[in-house]
Design an enzyme around this catalytic site. Sequence first.
Site, PDB file in Angstrom:
ATOM      1  N   ASP A 184     -31.460  26.512  32.614  1.00 31.64           N
ATOM      2  CA  ASP A 184     -30.165  26.174  33.247  1.00 31.64           C
ATOM      3  C   ASP A 184     -29.894  27.168  34.242  1.00 31.64           C
ATOM      4  O   ASP A 184     -28.867  26.961  34.909  1.00 31.64           O
ATOM      5  CB  ASP A 184     -29.159  26.503  32.007  1.00 31.64           C
ATOM      6  CG  ASP A 184     -29.161  25.757  31.073  1.00 31.64           C
ATOM      7  OD1 ASP A 184     -29.302  24.553  31.176  1.00 31.64           O
ATOM      8  OD2 ASP A 184     -29.185  26.290  29.665  1.00 31.64           O
ATOM      9  N   HIS A 203     -33.924  33.538  26.394  1.00 32.41           N
ATOM     10  CA  HIS A 203     -34.308  32.448  25.688  1.00 32.41           C
ATOM     11  C   HIS A 203     -34.664  32.916  24.373  1.00 32.41           C
ATOM     12  O   HIS A 203     -35.564  33.838  24.242  1.00 32.41           O
ATOM     13  CB  HIS A 203     -35.198  31.397  26.188  1.00 32.41           C
ATOM     14  CG  HIS A 203     -35.171  30.178  25.854  1.00 32.41           C
ATOM     15  ND1 HIS A 203     -35.784  29.731  24.718  1.00 32.41           N
ATOM     16  CD2 HIS A 203     -34.560  28.995  26.052  1.00 32.41           C
ATOM     17  CE1 HIS A 203     -35.759  28.560  24.423  1.00 32.41           C
ATOM     18  NE2 HIS A 203     -34.985  27.995  25.211  1.00 32.41           N
TER      19      HIS A 203
HETATM   20  N1  ACO Z   1     -28.093  38.744  29.801  1.00 25.87           N
HETATM   21  C1  ACO Z   1     -28.260  40.153  29.430  1.00 25.87           C
HETATM   22  N2  ACO Z   1     -28.764  40.547  28.215  1.00 25.87           N
HETATM   23  C2  ACO Z   1     -29.178  39.605  27.387  1.00 25.87           C
HETATM   24  C3  ACO Z   1     -29.276  38.345  27.743  1.00 25.87           C
HETATM   25  C4  ACO Z   1     -28.634  37.874  29.148  1.00 25.87           C
HETATM   26  N3  ACO Z   1     -28.600  36.717  29.521  1.00 25.87           N
HETATM   27  N4  ACO Z   1     -29.784  37.345  27.032  1.00 25.87           N
HETATM   28  C5  ACO Z   1     -30.312  38.542  26.066  1.00 25.87           C
HETATM   29  N5  ACO Z   1     -30.018  39.600  26.454  1.00 25.87           N
HETATM   30  C6  ACO Z   1     -30.101  40.879  25.460  1.00 25.87           C
HETATM   31  C7  ACO Z   1     -29.233  40.902  24.330  1.00 25.87           C
HETATM   32  O1  ACO Z   1     -28.181  41.843  24.638  1.00 25.87           O
HETATM   33  C8  ACO Z   1     -30.115  41.516  23.087  1.00 25.87           C
HETATM   34  O2  ACO Z   1     -30.295  42.887  23.654  1.00 25.87           O
HETATM   35  P1  ACO Z   1     -30.299  44.157  22.269  1.00 25.87           P
HETATM   36  O3  ACO Z   1     -31.617  43.800  21.799  1.00 25.87           O
HETATM   37  O4  ACO Z   1     -30.267  45.536  23.142  1.00 25.87           O
HETATM   38  O5  ACO Z   1     -29.257  43.968  21.302  1.00 25.87           O
HETATM   39  C9  ACO Z   1     -31.474  41.092  23.709  1.00 25.87           C
HETATM   40  O6  ACO Z   1     -31.460  41.072  25.114  1.00 25.87           O
HETATM   41  C10 ACO Z   1     -31.937  39.940  22.864  1.00 25.87           C
HETATM   42  O7  ACO Z   1     -31.002  38.928  22.899  1.00 25.87           O
HETATM   43  P2  ACO Z   1     -30.544  38.098  21.870  1.00 25.87           P
HETATM   44  O8  ACO Z   1     -29.214  37.582  22.075  1.00 25.87           O
HETATM   45  O9  ACO Z   1     -30.732  38.825  20.347  1.00 25.87           O
HETATM   46  O10 ACO Z   1     -31.645  36.882  21.752  1.00 25.87           O
HETATM   47  P3  ACO Z   1     -31.453  35.606  21.187  1.00 25.87           P
HETATM   48  O11 ACO Z   1     -32.798  34.848  20.933  1.00 25.87           O
HETATM   49  O12 ACO Z   1     -30.358  35.568  20.051  1.00 25.87           O
HETATM   50  O13 ACO Z   1     -30.298  34.610  22.308  1.00 25.87           O
HETATM   51  C11 ACO Z   1     -29.879  33.432  24.022  1.00 25.87           C
HETATM   52  C12 ACO Z   1     -31.053  33.965  23.380  1.00 25.87           C
HETATM   53  C13 ACO Z   1     -28.538  33.096  23.483  1.00 25.87           C
HETATM   54  C14 ACO Z   1     -30.267  32.181  25.088  1.00 25.87           C
HETATM   55  C15 ACO Z   1     -29.519  34.411  25.080  1.00 25.87           C
HETATM   56  O14 ACO Z   1     -30.482  35.277  26.060  1.00 25.87           O
HETATM   57  C16 ACO Z   1     -28.300  34.355  26.079  1.00 25.87           C
HETATM   58  O15 ACO Z   1     -27.312  34.491  25.536  1.00 25.87           O
HETATM   59  N6  ACO Z   1     -28.542  33.977  27.274  1.00 25.87           N
HETATM   60  C17 ACO Z   1     -27.576  33.483  28.161  1.00 25.87           C
HETATM   61  C18 ACO Z   1     -27.404  32.027  27.738  1.00 25.87           C
HETATM   62  C19 ACO Z   1     -28.052  31.057  28.295  1.00 25.87           C
HETATM   63  O16 ACO Z   1     -28.682  31.270  29.469  1.00 25.87           O
HETATM   64  N7  ACO Z   1     -28.258  30.052  27.236  1.00 25.87           N
HETATM   65  C20 ACO Z   1     -29.255  29.111  27.397  1.00 25.87           C
HETATM   66  C21 ACO Z   1     -30.252  28.903  26.557  1.00 25.87           C
HETATM   67  S1  ACO Z   1     -31.507  27.691  27.085  1.00 25.87           S
HETATM   68  C22 ACO Z   1     -30.678  26.132  26.468  1.00 25.87           C
HETATM   69  O17 ACO Z   1     -30.082  26.307  25.574  1.00 25.87           O
HETATM   70  C23 ACO Z   1     -31.396  25.180  26.984  1.00 25.87           C
END
Ligand code: ACO
Length: 427
Positions: A362, A305
């Site tokens: 979720d 998140h």
């Molecule tokens: N699985 C694996 N790796 C992940 C995940 C994941 N679910 N989420 C983040 N990471 C990693 C990224 O690859 C990144 O790695 P790096 O630093 O080596 O590049 C690091 O963790 C940070 O992730 P970001 O994508 O930069 O974080 P951001 O804050 O932009 O994204 C998000 C947050 C979009 C929710 C992300 O965690 C994700 O895509 N999760 C899966 C989708 C999801 O569950 N979304 C629901 C969100 S809650 C809602 O809307 C109600």
Amino acid sequence: MSNDARLIAGNEEHSFPVLSGSVGPDVIDIRKLYAQTGMFTYDPGFTSTASCESALTYIDGDEGVLLHRGFSIEELSENSSFMEVSYLLLNGELPSKAELDDFSRTITRHTMLHEQLATFYRGFRRDAHPMAIMCGVVGALSAFYHDSTDISDPLHRKISSHRLIAKMPTIAAMAYKYSVGQPFVYPDNSLSYTGNFLRMTFGVPAEPYVVNPVVEQALDRIFILHADHEQNASTSTVRLAGSSGANPFACIAAGIACLWGPAHGGANEAALNMLKEIGTPDKIPHYIERAKDKNDPFRLMGFGHRVYKNYDPRATVMQKTVREVLTALKVNDPIFEVALQLEEMALNDPYFIEKKLFPNVDFYSGIILSAIGFPTTMFTVLFALARTVGWVAQWNEMISDPGQKIGRPRQLYTGPTARDYVPLDKR
Ligand code: ACO
């Protein structure tokens, strides 16, 4: 010591006021930055930018805290109904019994749709994603309710807010009914907000529908968990759309479009699809490895998140609710076991520990919604239904702010500089 923040740009030092909210990080007020320095800030994804002042919802992502108007999500989801939380978000205080009755009555009286809207659905293919229908039908409301689109009139704003909250379950249920080829079911004002939605979704005119109180309560709680979440992508979209003076129905349609994406509201659908794809606990390690592999686009859906770097408090409530619903409905869903084991394995894996990736709201919601009988395509629709109250509350807060301006970010331009135009026959 001055509470200003100092910025040294070139040979000059500039000072910017630091503002404090009631709780949470201070913010540097950079509204005069461009005028003073000729520079913009650069913050794609708004990771360090507070876009507005708001008194609705507070999140402490490090501690896993979520408060609506000061009340914790744990207490609200345990003790309140979705109607109470809606009143709280809109009005700032929990309602008295009389206020709640009055509010619920008002919402109930707005649940019917203009009859002509029913013909609107027939323009869609039967296999249309219900979120596509939601975007279209909610946007179309502005063509039907002209008498509540003057955003400068507080009464119009109030009526349009009530209409949106009230009609969303009807619109959502009709989207479902259309996809399965069943007749639309009209609202029944004797039922609760959530009971009415269940009946409009799963009831048929051929026989009476009896609302299961366990399902009704669980779904109501899911609505509470999704009611608002400060300046997330879809809420910011609603605010940005509304900042130009667009009518509320159009703004909420914009929010629905944003919510649809798999990185936001679409994650509940994606999370359940992922759990089904994993299928059995022995496959979990393979998927965890895939999630960690930078060359593989796969991510653990329902994990991570932008704000929570701790367990999402909504996920805790959701996990408890899954158990209650599965027990009450006597459903033995092997996917729940996969989810529990996946969570445990991920939370003990250094990659997820280091990056502070925890289950979000979720991760478990799809299991409950599926047990209740919703197809996966409806999951994000339910999220939109519940988030509508947050969207309208945030929109109202913005429009009521006398200092409100159109949202207009700037950019770091990296395209070509001015060049000579070459006529077509010379290219
Ligand atoms: N699985 C694996 N790796 C992940 C995940 C994941 N679910 N989420 C983040 N990471 C990693 C990224 O690859 C990144 O790695 P790096 O630093 O080596 O590049 C690091 O963790 C940070 O992730 P970001 O994508 O930069 O974080 P951001 O804050 O932009 O994204 C998000 C947050 C979009 C929710 C992300 O965690 C994700 O895509 N999760 C899966 C989708 C999801 O569950 N979304 C629901 C969100 S809650 C809602 O809307 C109600």
